[in-house]
Design an enzyme around this catalytic site. Sequence first.
Site, PDB file in Angstrom:
ATOM      1  N   HIS A 143      35.870  37.105  41.133  1.00 19.26           N
ATOM      2  CA  HIS A 143      36.937  36.701  40.072  1.00 19.26           C
ATOM      3  C   HIS A 143      37.719  38.372  39.973  1.00 19.26           C
ATOM      4  O   HIS A 143      37.014  39.005  39.578  1.00 19.26           O
ATOM      5  CB  HIS A 143      35.936  36.416  38.813  1.00 19.26           C
ATOM      6  CG  HIS A 143      36.771  36.165  37.356  1.00 19.26           C
ATOM      7  ND1 HIS A 143      36.595  34.926  36.839  1.00 19.26           N
ATOM      8  CD2 HIS A 143      37.788  36.600  36.718  1.00 19.26           C
ATOM      9  CE1 HIS A 143      37.287  34.788  35.955  1.00 19.26           C
ATOM     10  NE2 HIS A 143      37.906  36.044  36.063  1.00 19.26           N
TER      11      HIS A 143
ATOM     12  N   HIS B 160      38.341  47.363  36.967  1.00 21.76           N
ATOM     13  CA  HIS B 160      37.517  48.425  36.252  1.00 21.76           C
ATOM     14  C   HIS B 160      38.066  49.607  35.962  1.00 21.76           C
ATOM     15  O   HIS B 160      39.292  50.042  36.174  1.00 21.76           O
ATOM     16  CB  HIS B 160      36.806  49.258  37.532  1.00 21.76           C
ATOM     17  CG  HIS B 160      35.928  48.241  38.104  1.00 21.76           C
ATOM     18  ND1 HIS B 160      34.389  48.372  38.121  1.00 21.76           N
ATOM     19  CD2 HIS B 160      36.054  47.399  39.400  1.00 21.76           C
ATOM     20  CE1 HIS B 160      34.086  47.488  39.050  1.00 21.76           C
ATOM     21  NE2 HIS B 160      34.879  46.793  39.552  1.00 21.76           N
TER      22      HIS B 160
ATOM     23  N   CYS C 292      33.071  34.078  34.682  1.00 19.23           N
ATOM     24  CA  CYS C 292      33.492  32.801  33.959  1.00 19.23           C
ATOM     25  C   CYS C 292      32.380  32.356  32.860  1.00 19.23           C
ATOM     26  O   CYS C 292      32.730  31.849  31.747  1.00 19.23           O
ATOM     27  CB  CYS C 292      33.682  31.553  34.939  1.00 19.23           C
ATOM     28  SG  CYS C 292      35.205  31.643  35.940  1.00 19.23           S
TER      29      CYS C 292
ATOM     30  N   ASN D  58      39.130  45.927  43.264  1.00 19.46           N
ATOM     31  CA  ASN D  58      38.541  45.888  44.573  1.00 19.46           C
ATOM     32  C   ASN D  58      38.990  44.322  44.997  1.00 19.46           C
ATOM     33  O   ASN D  58      38.879  43.387  44.191  1.00 19.46           O
ATOM     34  CB  ASN D  58      37.104  46.005  44.471  1.00 19.46           C
ATOM     35  CG  ASN D  58      36.604  47.294  44.273  1.00 19.46           C
ATOM     36  OD1 ASN D  58      37.093  48.404  44.712  1.00 19.46           O
ATOM     37  ND2 ASN D  58      35.570  47.547  43.384  1.00 19.46           N
TER      38      ASN D  58
ATOM     39  N   CYS E   4      30.715  31.250  38.444  1.00 20.70           N
ATOM     40  CA  CYS E   4      31.037  32.517  38.498  1.00 20.70           C
ATOM     41  C   CYS E   4      30.474  33.394  37.499  1.00 20.70           C
ATOM     42  O   CYS E   4      30.441  32.825  36.333  1.00 20.70           O
ATOM     43  CB  CYS E   4      32.540  32.784  38.500  1.00 20.70           C
ATOM     44  SG  CYS E   4      33.085  34.196  38.165  1.00 20.70           S
TER      45      CYS E   4
ATOM     46  N   HIS F 202      40.043  31.866  36.036  1.00 24.53           N
ATOM     47  CA  HIS F 202      39.552  32.267  37.350  1.00 24.53           C
ATOM     48  C   HIS F 202      40.319  32.373  38.580  1.00 24.53           C
ATOM     49  O   HIS F 202      40.991  31.168  38.865  1.00 24.53           O
ATOM     50  CB  HIS F 202      38.350  31.252  37.576  1.00 24.53           C
ATOM     51  CG  HIS F 202      37.562  31.525  39.064  1.00 24.53           C
ATOM     52  ND1 HIS F 202      36.498  32.578  38.861  1.00 24.53           N
ATOM     53  CD2 HIS F 202      37.762  31.370  40.116  1.00 24.53           C
ATOM     54  CE1 HIS F 202      36.101  32.556  40.079  1.00 24.53           C
ATOM     55  NE2 HIS F 202      36.745  31.996  40.951  1.00 24.53           N
TER      56      HIS F 202
ATOM     57  N   HIS G 102      38.951  41.283  38.719  1.00 20.62           N
ATOM     58  CA  HIS G 102      38.802  42.150  37.601  1.00 20.62           C
ATOM     59  C   HIS G 102      39.230  43.327  37.787  1.00 20.62           C
ATOM     60  O   HIS G 102      39.232  44.041  38.855  1.00 20.62           O
ATOM     61  CB  HIS G 102      37.053  42.045  37.292  1.00 20.62           C
ATOM     62  CG  HIS G 102      36.376  42.483  38.543  1.00 20.62           C
ATOM     63  ND1 HIS G 102      36.031  41.839  39.605  1.00 20.62           N
ATOM     64  CD2 HIS G 102      35.517  43.608  38.794  1.00 20.62           C
ATOM     65  CE1 HIS G 102      35.273  42.240  40.419  1.00 20.62           C
ATOM     66  NE2 HIS G 102      34.850  43.375  39.914  1.00 20.62           N
TER      67      HIS G 102
END
Length: 116
Positions: free
Chosen positions: A100, A104, A6, A85, A3, A45, A102
Amino acid sequence: MDCVFCKIVRGEIPSTKVYEDDECVIFDNIAPNAKYHYLAILKQHFATLAEMNTEQAQALGRLMAKIPTLQHELHLENGYRLVINQKGSMGNDANQEVPHLHIHILSGQKMEWKPA
């Protein structure tokens, strides 16, 4: 783990970090969609909200609480947008590009909202 996020956590891929602690990292997005565009990730993760366990959910809560405390560093004074997302079990309508979880963080400009 292959990833990209990662690898950023492990220091194998360089990033411009704005904040880091034992659980999370916030860094500049290399393809910004706003004047200021950061990505906030947990170091542990998992790809989607559906995959997270109770411990990860608590860590995500702490990360969400940390974001507004970084008001100056993230240029949040005039408001900001948070976006997560999520790829679904049947497809990727949300266009989650990195598997992974996340967040924004977008700020620094007026952002329009045009629902479909």
